[in-house]
Design an enzyme around this catalytic site. Sequence first.
Site, PDB file in Angstrom:
ATOM      1  N   CYS A   1      -7.723   5.575  -6.843  1.00  0.00           N
ATOM      2  CA  CYS A   1      -8.512   5.458  -8.059  1.00  0.00           C
ATOM      3  C   CYS A   1      -9.995   5.727  -7.761  1.00  0.00           C
ATOM      4  CB  CYS A   1      -8.268   4.101  -8.724  1.00  0.00           C
ATOM      5  SG  CYS A   1      -8.868   4.020 -10.417  1.00  0.00           S
TER       6      CYS A   1
ATOM      7  N   HIS B   1      -2.300   3.313  -8.888  1.00  0.00           N
ATOM      8  CA  HIS B   1      -2.497   2.208  -7.945  1.00  0.00           C
ATOM      9  C   HIS B   1      -1.187   1.806  -7.272  1.00  0.00           C
ATOM     10  CE1 HIS B   1      -6.680   0.845  -8.913  1.00  0.00           C
ATOM     11  NE2 HIS B   1      -6.442   1.542 -10.010  1.00  0.00           N
TER      12      HIS B   1
ATOM     13  N   GLU C   1      -0.819  -0.197  -4.854  1.00  0.00           N
ATOM     14  CA  GLU C   1      -0.848  -1.631  -4.495  1.00  0.00           C
ATOM     15  C   GLU C   1      -0.412  -2.513  -5.668  1.00  0.00           C
ATOM     16  OE1 GLU C   1      -3.451   0.075  -5.323  1.00  0.00           O
ATOM     17  OE2 GLU C   1      -4.909  -1.152  -6.392  1.00  0.00           O
TER      18      GLU C   1
END
Lengths: 266, 157
Positions: free
Chosen positions: A87, A223, A225
């Site tokens: 990002c 993302h 994560e």
Amino acid sequence: MKIAVVQFPGTNCEHETLVAARSAGLSGEIFRWNRPAEELSDFDGYIIPGGFSYQDRLRAGAIASKEPVMEALREEAELGKPIIGICNGFQILVESGLLPGLDGVNVALAQNVMVSKGEIVRRGFYCAWTTLRHESPPKRCSGSFLLEKGDLIRMPLAHAEGNLVTADERLMDRLNEENQVVFRYCSEQGEVDDEFPVNINGSLENIAGICNPEGNVLGMMPHPERSSFAFQLPPTDARKCVGDMGAAGPGRRVFESMKRYIEVRR
Amino acid sequence: MKINLRVWLKIPDAEAATVKNTLRRRMGYEAVLADLGKERLWSIEVDDDVRDPMDLARRLARELVNENKESYIATVDTIEFEEGYVPVKVGLHIEDGEAVSALNRLRNRLGFDMVRGVERSVVWKLALKSERPEKAAEEIAERLLINPHKDFYEIMT
């Protein structure tokens, strides 16, 4: 295998990124941008996480890209160490010229423009789950080292400026020919459609992630994560699991890939 | 006819301060860049038969400027900048969604039927200690102020 999660003022995903990396078997720490840059050489790999470095002042990623720590990261990249920008991390890598890594700044991540049936239906910040199709051959890129071509991977995105544009008419041909396009936005069935909501931010050729020519530097807008654990998945996803809080989600493959890439390099 | 609104913050401009610090502390312009300011510039194309353009400019400013924190100067068909710095205008060469939204808002929601077009840009005001200040301004624009894949710049002297 120790990685540094590089934190700039305004970064806000450093902790969950480190947790996700640890869940894949990596060790590491958060590395603040104003530490002596030469300390970076102690690490085997690097992640620049998401957020709003320097409050996106001037344009997203532009100010952070001028920090000394980025010059040190460039030197580590030249040694072949893996770097993943997520990002805002992707935006910083683009502004620093590390991605697509050809010569200077080759692309921009502009404001999202969502187009459907020839009309702009929305602009700017958008937050949603998306599906990515892995476009490059296996082992082409550090952050997708374990993925096969055509693999689908679900993860969320949340950004206002992820619309990849370029003034270089030949760039896309080059990125495609060199397999530097790593991820494209696609439907849940894996079909690439250049209209919203599949092309979620209007990016050229649905690009969600690219790597440098050597493959060790990856930038991606979504993302990983945030889908590294099954409990993070949306309720509509059959793989969602709240019983086992450690169960893997699809995004973990990015961090497992990084780990495997480091192992193979040794 | 074009109405220009130069808009700047009354409160400290953190973005301008960050850009100044980056140029001076990170990019080697400590001896060259004495100061840096920032303005937003709205350039609004309106019908030529508007009878009182300055009154229209004041009404447009009520919609585009927050006078609690911003000041502005309105001019018609011209833009003049004070001496002592090089004004560098930076805008998008790709479609500017915010300008499109502003045009739609002014025409379709707020009744400014005379508005034909809206352009939005940022003017960076560079106070430079250089024998060739415009050349230095060009270099600063290309090294930091723009990403050429979406932005353009213009030295406005």
